[in-house]
Each structure stands twice: as C-alpha cells, then as structure tokens.
Design a protein around this motif. Structure first.
Motif, PDB file in Angstrom:
ATOM      1  N   GLN A  56      -0.554  -0.596  -0.114  1.00 29.21           N
ATOM      2  CA  GLN A  56      -0.439   0.873  -0.168  1.00 29.21           C
ATOM      3  C   GLN A  56       0.580   1.407   0.845  1.00 29.21           C
ATOM      4  O   GLN A  56       1.254   2.394   0.587  1.00 29.21           O
ATOM      5  CB  GLN A  56      -1.806   1.548  -0.006  1.00 29.21           C
ATOM      6  CG  GLN A  56      -2.293   1.674   1.426  1.00 29.21           C
ATOM      7  CD  GLN A  56      -3.616   2.431   1.497  1.00 29.21           C
ATOM      8  OE1 GLN A  56      -4.669   1.950   1.084  1.00 29.21           O
ATOM      9  NE2 GLN A  56      -3.568   3.644   2.030  1.00 29.21           N
ATOM     10  N   PHE A  57       0.700   0.733   1.988  1.00 25.62           N
ATOM     11  CA  PHE A  57       1.674   1.173   3.000  1.00 25.62           C
ATOM     12  C   PHE A  57       3.085   0.730   2.621  1.00 25.62           C
ATOM     13  O   PHE A  57       4.051   1.448   2.839  1.00 25.62           O
ATOM     14  CB  PHE A  57       1.303   0.645   4.379  1.00 25.62           C
ATOM     15  CG  PHE A  57      -0.104   1.013   4.779  1.00 25.62           C
ATOM     16  CD1 PHE A  57      -0.450   2.342   4.963  1.00 25.62           C
ATOM     17  CD2 PHE A  57      -1.084   0.041   4.917  1.00 25.62           C
ATOM     18  CE1 PHE A  57      -1.748   2.703   5.296  1.00 25.62           C
ATOM     19  CE2 PHE A  57      -2.386   0.390   5.248  1.00 25.62           C
ATOM     20  CZ  PHE A  57      -2.726   1.720   5.436  1.00 25.62           C
ATOM     21  N   VAL A  58       3.182  -0.465   2.047  1.00 30.57           N
ATOM     22  CA  VAL A  58       4.489  -0.986   1.638  1.00 30.57           C
ATOM     23  C   VAL A  58       5.051  -0.128   0.502  1.00 30.57           C
ATOM     24  O   VAL A  58       6.242   0.177   0.471  1.00 30.57           O
ATOM     25  CB  VAL A  58       4.363  -2.466   1.209  1.00 30.57           C
ATOM     26  CG1 VAL A  58       5.674  -2.978   0.632  1.00 30.57           C
ATOM     27  CG2 VAL A  58       3.897  -3.317   2.391  1.00 30.57           C
ATOM     28  N   ASP A 118      -6.991  -9.433   5.884  1.00 28.90           N
ATOM     29  CA  ASP A 118      -6.464  -8.929   4.610  1.00 28.90           C
ATOM     30  C   ASP A 118      -6.566  -7.401   4.570  1.00 28.90           C
ATOM     31  O   ASP A 118      -7.417  -6.821   5.237  1.00 28.90           O
ATOM     32  CB  ASP A 118      -7.290  -9.540   3.467  1.00 28.90           C
ATOM     33  CG  ASP A 118      -6.562  -9.499   2.133  1.00 28.90           C
ATOM     34  OD1 ASP A 118      -5.428  -9.002   2.076  1.00 28.90           O
ATOM     35  OD2 ASP A 118      -7.146 -10.000   1.145  1.00 28.90           O
ATOM     36  N   ASP A 119      -5.708  -6.766   3.787  1.00 30.55           N
ATOM     37  CA  ASP A 119      -5.747  -5.312   3.554  1.00 30.55           C
ATOM     38  C   ASP A 119      -5.773  -4.527   4.855  1.00 30.55           C
ATOM     39  O   ASP A 119      -6.449  -3.497   4.954  1.00 30.55           O
ATOM     40  CB  ASP A 119      -6.985  -4.938   2.716  1.00 30.55           C
ATOM     41  CG  ASP A 119      -7.026  -5.654   1.379  1.00 30.55           C
ATOM     42  OD1 ASP A 119      -5.985  -6.172   0.949  1.00 30.55           O
ATOM     43  OD2 ASP A 119      -8.119  -5.710   0.771  1.00 30.55           O
ATOM     44  N   PHE A 120      -5.034  -4.991   5.839  1.00 35.63           N
ATOM     45  CA  PHE A 120      -5.127  -4.367   7.155  1.00 35.63           C
ATOM     46  C   PHE A 120      -4.684  -2.912   7.120  1.00 35.63           C
ATOM     47  O   PHE A 120      -3.679  -2.566   6.500  1.00 35.63           O
ATOM     48  CB  PHE A 120      -4.300  -5.137   8.195  1.00 35.63           C
ATOM     49  CG  PHE A 120      -4.578  -4.683   9.596  1.00 35.63           C
ATOM     50  CD1 PHE A 120      -5.726  -5.106  10.254  1.00 35.63           C
ATOM     51  CD2 PHE A 120      -3.730  -3.810  10.243  1.00 35.63           C
ATOM     52  CE1 PHE A 120      -6.018  -4.670  11.537  1.00 35.63           C
ATOM     53  CE2 PHE A 120      -4.010  -3.358  11.531  1.00 35.63           C
ATOM     54  CZ  PHE A 120      -5.159  -3.794  12.171  1.00 35.63           C
ATOM     55  N   GLY A 121      -5.464  -2.050   7.790  1.00 38.07           N
ATOM     56  CA  GLY A 121      -5.116  -0.636   7.884  1.00 38.07           C
ATOM     57  C   GLY A 121      -5.828   0.237   6.858  1.00 38.07           C
ATOM     58  O   GLY A 121      -5.749   1.452   6.925  1.00 38.07           O
ATOM     59  N   THR A 122      -6.544  -0.370   5.902  1.00 40.96           N
ATOM     60  CA  THR A 122      -7.194   0.430   4.858  1.00 40.96           C
ATOM     61  C   THR A 122      -8.587   0.878   5.268  1.00 40.96           C
ATOM     62  O   THR A 122      -9.153   1.775   4.661  1.00 40.96           O
ATOM     63  CB  THR A 122      -7.305  -0.349   3.531  1.00 40.96           C
ATOM     64  OG1 THR A 122      -8.050  -1.542   3.775  1.00 40.96           O
ATOM     65  CG2 THR A 122      -5.931  -0.696   2.999  1.00 40.96           C
ATOM     66  N   GLY A 123      -9.172   0.233   6.263  1.00 41.20           N
ATOM     67  CA  GLY A 123     -10.536   0.591   6.664  1.00 41.20           C
ATOM     68  C   GLY A 123     -10.531   1.486   7.881  1.00 41.20           C
ATOM     69  O   GLY A 123      -9.589   2.229   8.116  1.00 41.20           O
ATOM     70  N   TYR A 124     -11.589   1.394   8.653  1.00 36.88           N
ATOM     71  CA  TYR A 124     -11.731   2.280   9.804  1.00 36.88           C
ATOM     72  C   TYR A 124     -11.801   1.507  11.105  1.00 36.88           C
ATOM     73  O   TYR A 124     -12.246   1.997  12.113  1.00 36.88           O
ATOM     74  CB  TYR A 124     -12.983   3.138   9.638  1.00 36.88           C
ATOM     75  CG  TYR A 124     -12.888   4.023   8.440  1.00 36.88           C
ATOM     76  CD1 TYR A 124     -12.211   5.233   8.510  1.00 36.88           C
ATOM     77  CD2 TYR A 124     -13.431   3.622   7.219  1.00 36.88           C
ATOM     78  CE1 TYR A 124     -12.092   6.041   7.405  1.00 36.88           C
ATOM     79  CE2 TYR A 124     -13.314   4.428   6.093  1.00 36.88           C
ATOM     80  CZ  TYR A 124     -12.647   5.641   6.196  1.00 36.88           C
ATOM     81  OH  TYR A 124     -12.514   6.438   5.104  1.00 36.88           O
ATOM     82  N   SER A 125     -11.368   0.253  11.069  1.00 34.73           N
ATOM     83  CA  SER A 125     -11.574  -0.580  12.243  1.00 34.73           C
ATOM     84  C   SER A 125     -10.746  -0.091  13.420  1.00 34.73           C
ATOM     85  O   SER A 125      -9.639   0.405  13.271  1.00 34.73           O
ATOM     86  CB  SER A 125     -11.204  -2.015  11.927  1.00 34.73           C
ATOM     87  OG  SER A 125      -9.905  -2.061  11.417  1.00 34.73           O
ATOM     88  N   SER A 126     -11.307  -0.259  14.581  1.00 27.74           N
ATOM     89  CA  SER A 126     -10.592   0.078  15.802  1.00 27.74           C
ATOM     90  C   SER A 126      -9.802  -1.146  16.238  1.00 27.74           C
ATOM     91  O   SER A 126      -9.887  -2.205  15.635  1.00 27.74           O
ATOM     92  CB  SER A 126     -11.591   0.468  16.882  1.00 27.74           C
ATOM     93  OG  SER A 126     -12.413  -0.635  17.166  1.00 27.74           O
ATOM     94  N   GLY A 146       4.930   8.306   7.666  1.00 26.24           N
ATOM     95  CA  GLY A 146       3.626   7.875   8.181  1.00 26.24           C
ATOM     96  C   GLY A 146       3.339   6.433   7.806  1.00 26.24           C
ATOM     97  O   GLY A 146       2.860   5.637   8.624  1.00 26.24           O
ATOM     98  N   ASP A 147       3.629   6.075   6.561  1.00 30.32           N
ATOM     99  CA  ASP A 147       3.394   4.702   6.115  1.00 30.32           C
ATOM    100  C   ASP A 147       4.335   3.731   6.815  1.00 30.32           C
ATOM    101  O   ASP A 147       3.945   2.618   7.173  1.00 30.32           O
ATOM    102  CB  ASP A 147       3.561   4.598   4.587  1.00 30.32           C
ATOM    103  CG  ASP A 147       2.410   5.269   3.856  1.00 30.32           C
ATOM    104  OD1 ASP A 147       1.290   5.264   4.398  1.00 30.32           O
ATOM    105  OD2 ASP A 147       2.624   5.803   2.758  1.00 30.32           O
ATOM    106  N   ALA A 148       5.586   4.173   7.035  1.00 30.12           N
ATOM    107  CA  ALA A 148       6.535   3.326   7.756  1.00 30.12           C
ATOM    108  C   ALA A 148       6.043   3.079   9.181  1.00 30.12           C
ATOM    109  O   ALA A 148       6.110   1.958   9.697  1.00 30.12           O
ATOM    110  CB  ALA A 148       7.914   3.976   7.769  1.00 30.12           C
ATOM    111  N   ALA A 149       5.524   4.139   9.811  1.00 29.62           N
ATOM    112  CA  ALA A 149       5.015   4.011  11.179  1.00 29.62           C
ATOM    113  C   ALA A 149       3.845   3.030  11.226  1.00 29.62           C
ATOM    114  O   ALA A 149       3.740   2.217  12.154  1.00 29.62           O
ATOM    115  CB  ALA A 149       4.596   5.377  11.715  1.00 29.62           C
ATOM    116  N   ILE A 150       2.966   3.082  10.217  1.00 26.97           N
ATOM    117  CA  ILE A 150       1.825   2.163  10.177  1.00 26.97           C
ATOM    118  C   ILE A 150       2.306   0.720  10.035  1.00 26.97           C
ATOM    119  O   ILE A 150       1.829  -0.179  10.722  1.00 26.97           O
ATOM    120  CB  ILE A 150       0.845   2.550   9.039  1.00 26.97           C
ATOM    121  CG1 ILE A 150       0.102   3.834   9.430  1.00 26.97           C
ATOM    122  CG2 ILE A 150      -0.153   1.427   8.761  1.00 26.97           C
ATOM    123  CD1 ILE A 150      -0.798   4.392   8.355  1.00 26.97           C
TER     124      ILE A 150
END
Ligand code: C2E
Ligand code: CA
Ligand code: CA
Ligand code: CA
Length: 278
Positions: A204-206, A179-187, A214-218
């Motif tokens: 937030q990216f959508v 869930d909420d992928f990309g919001t934390g600092y995980s590698s 940048g958000d589109a790239a993510i």
C-alpha cells in the motif's frame, strides 16, 4: 421500535446462519483439498534492488478447486485460520516448500532463500519449533536458506510465547521477516521485542509512494529504521520501474512485485532461476 428490533434480530440470525453454513462448506472442502492434493505452491521472485538479480522467493499458497478453478488465499486463508485448518495446511506448506527449495539447490539453481508465511494459530504453543526443525531435517535444506514471514496480527496477541518460539527458531539460523510492515498499530518496541532479520514494506505504501509524500516518508523511515536494527528491507508490490528506482535510491535492499514476476507455479519458476540450462 420493538417490531423493527425483532426484524433486525431475525435478519441478523439468518445472516449468521448463512455465514456459518458457508464456513462449514469451505471448511469441509478445505479438508478435502489437503487430502486430495488440490493445494499447490506458487513462487514469486524477490530480487536485489540494485542489480535486479534473483535472490530468493516468497512461497504463496493456491487452491486448485475442481469447480471454481484457482482460488486465491485471500478467500480461504481466513477460513483456514478460523477453523484451525491452517495448522495442518501450514505444516504441509512448510515441508513442501523446504523440499522444493532443496531440490533447486541440489540441481545447482541459484536461489539463496525461500520465504514462507506463518499465521497466528501456528504460533500457539511450541509446536512450530519442532515443525521447522523437522522440515529442515527431512529436506536437508540449510536453516540459512529459510525465512519465515510474520505479521503483527500474528505476534501481538500472545507476545511472550511468540517471542520465545521465534527466538528458538532464530537460534537455528532461520531468518525472521516482518510482513506488511506499517499497516498495523505497532510501536517501535515491536522491533525490539522481535528481532527481525528483514522487514517488508507493505504494497500500500509502495503503490502511492510517487504521488503521496506521506507514503514516501513511511517507506524511507522504514528503511532507515530497519537498517538501524541491522535488518534488510524488501519493497513489496513493485509494479513500475519508477517505484523500483525510487526504492533503490532510498536504500531498499530487495524488491518483489509484478514488475519482476507474478507468483509462478513450479516449472515456470525454476526456468527463471540462474543456472537453469536451456
Ligand atoms: P502477503 O503475504 O502480503 O503476500 C503478498 C501478496 O501480494 C500475494 O498475494 C502476491 O501475489 C501479491 N502481489 C505480489 N506482487 C504484487 C504486485 O506487484 N501488485 C499487487 N497488487 N500484488 C502483488 P496472494 O498470493 O493472493 O496472497 C494473499 C495473502 O494470503 C498473502 O499476503 C498472505 O497473507 C496469505 N498467504 C498466502 N500464502 C500463504 C501461506 O502459505 N500461509 C499463510 N498463513 N498465509 C498465506
Ligand atoms: Ca508474505
Ligand atoms: Ca506482505
Ligand atoms: Ca496513501
């Protein structure tokens, strides 16, 4: 300097007391909420990104407070987590959700899965395994119709236990969702340690995807990466047709958001299900 330090200390103390009192109040009320059946489940459709047909739903908790009306989980989940009340509440959510899903299935309503949020405290020790097994057994819901949503925040503090617990649950046939992928600092190794069947691109990216390169790239990188791990992808917080089209164009598998439906209480939700007569 000394005087202001002292004033500061007093202020800090009062703040702390206020917070503690407020927390106790919510804690007491939450305990009652569970006993007095004030907690209720809402269901938000998750649709196929290409055909927009319904595939499943996310289960979202609500508190029907006698004075304050419908309370958002953003207000009480943090308290429930701090106080440990999330454990009995989470247990109620999972058992209730499985029963409801199986009711829809036996009524012939088309719904492939339900997706239930799991918080960090529920991953301490191994009790989540028996909770999931018990909820499936008592409801008769097939494990393949259940997905569990987990955030980085809930997995990283005790990685090794969490991994063992989740592997055991996955072996039953239950799917795991990041869930909420990309919001934390995980590698990237986060995706290797935990074998997710599905990844949710955070809203937030959508939200800014069409204006912010940048958000589109993510979003695109997340989709490519998920597919490389044989995982599906859900775009969350989809509010406009253009966002939906763009995500589908990137290869996103499923979509969720106000464009399709808000989270709905039971009678309204099942009227949306394919196979519903009338
Ligand atoms: P989440 O897991 O990220 O859930 C998605 C949130 O986005 C939900 O908020 C949903 O109502 C909202 N949402 C859906 N579509 C849109 C959209 O198009 N635009 C916008 N702006 N928002 C949208 P909700 O229901 O208020 O839940 C907030 C959070 O509370 C959830 O975030 C989840 O972390 C937590 N939560 C909810 N139910 C449970 C539960 O049963 N157990 C646990 N542990 N946490 C829960
Ligand atoms: Ca979620
Ligand atoms: Ca989310
Ligand atoms: Ca942005």
């Amino acid at each position: 300097a000394k005087a202001s330090g002292k004033a500061c200390y007093h202020f800090y103390n009062r703040e702390m007391n206020l917070r503690a009192t407020r927390r106790l109040e919510i804690e007491r009320e939450l305990r009652h909420a569970l006993e007095r059946n004030q907690l209720t489940l809402y269901y938000q459709p998750i649709v196929n990104a290409v055909t927009a047909t319904l595939e499943g739903c996310e289960v979202l908790l609500r508190w029907q407070h006698p004075d304050r009306g419908l309370v958002s989980p953003a207000h009480f989940i943090p308290v429930a987590e701090e106080t440990g009340l999330i454990v009995p509440i989470g247990e109620w959510v999972l058992r209730q959700a499985c029963k409801q899903a199986q009711k829809w299935r036996t009524a012939g309503l088309g719904l492939n899965f339900i997706s239930v949020n799991i918080s960090a405290n529920q991953l301490r020790g191994h009790s989540l395994v028996s909770l999931v097994r018990g909820a499936l057994e008592e409801s008769q819901l097939p494990p393949g119709a259940l997905e569990l949503e987990l955030t980085e925040g809930s997995l990283l503090p005790n990685t090794l236990t969490a991994r063992d617990v989740l592997e055991e649950i996955r072996a039953m046939g239950v799917r795991l969702v990041a869930d909420d992928f990309g919001t934390g600092y995980s590698s990237l190794s986060y995706l290797k340690i935990f074998r997710f069947d599905k990844i949710k691109i955070d809203c937030q990216f959508v939200r800014d995807m069409l204006e912010d390169a940048g958000d589109a790239a993510i979003a695109r990188a997340t989709i490519a990466m998920a597919h490389a791990f044989d995982a599906k992808v859900v775009g969350e917080g989809v509010e406009t047709p253009r966002q939906a089209e763009e995500l589908a164009r990137y290869g996103c598998d499923q979509l969720q958001g106000y464009l399709f439906d808000k989270p709905l209480p039971e009678p309204e939700f099942s009227q949306r299900l394919p196979g519903q007569r009338g």
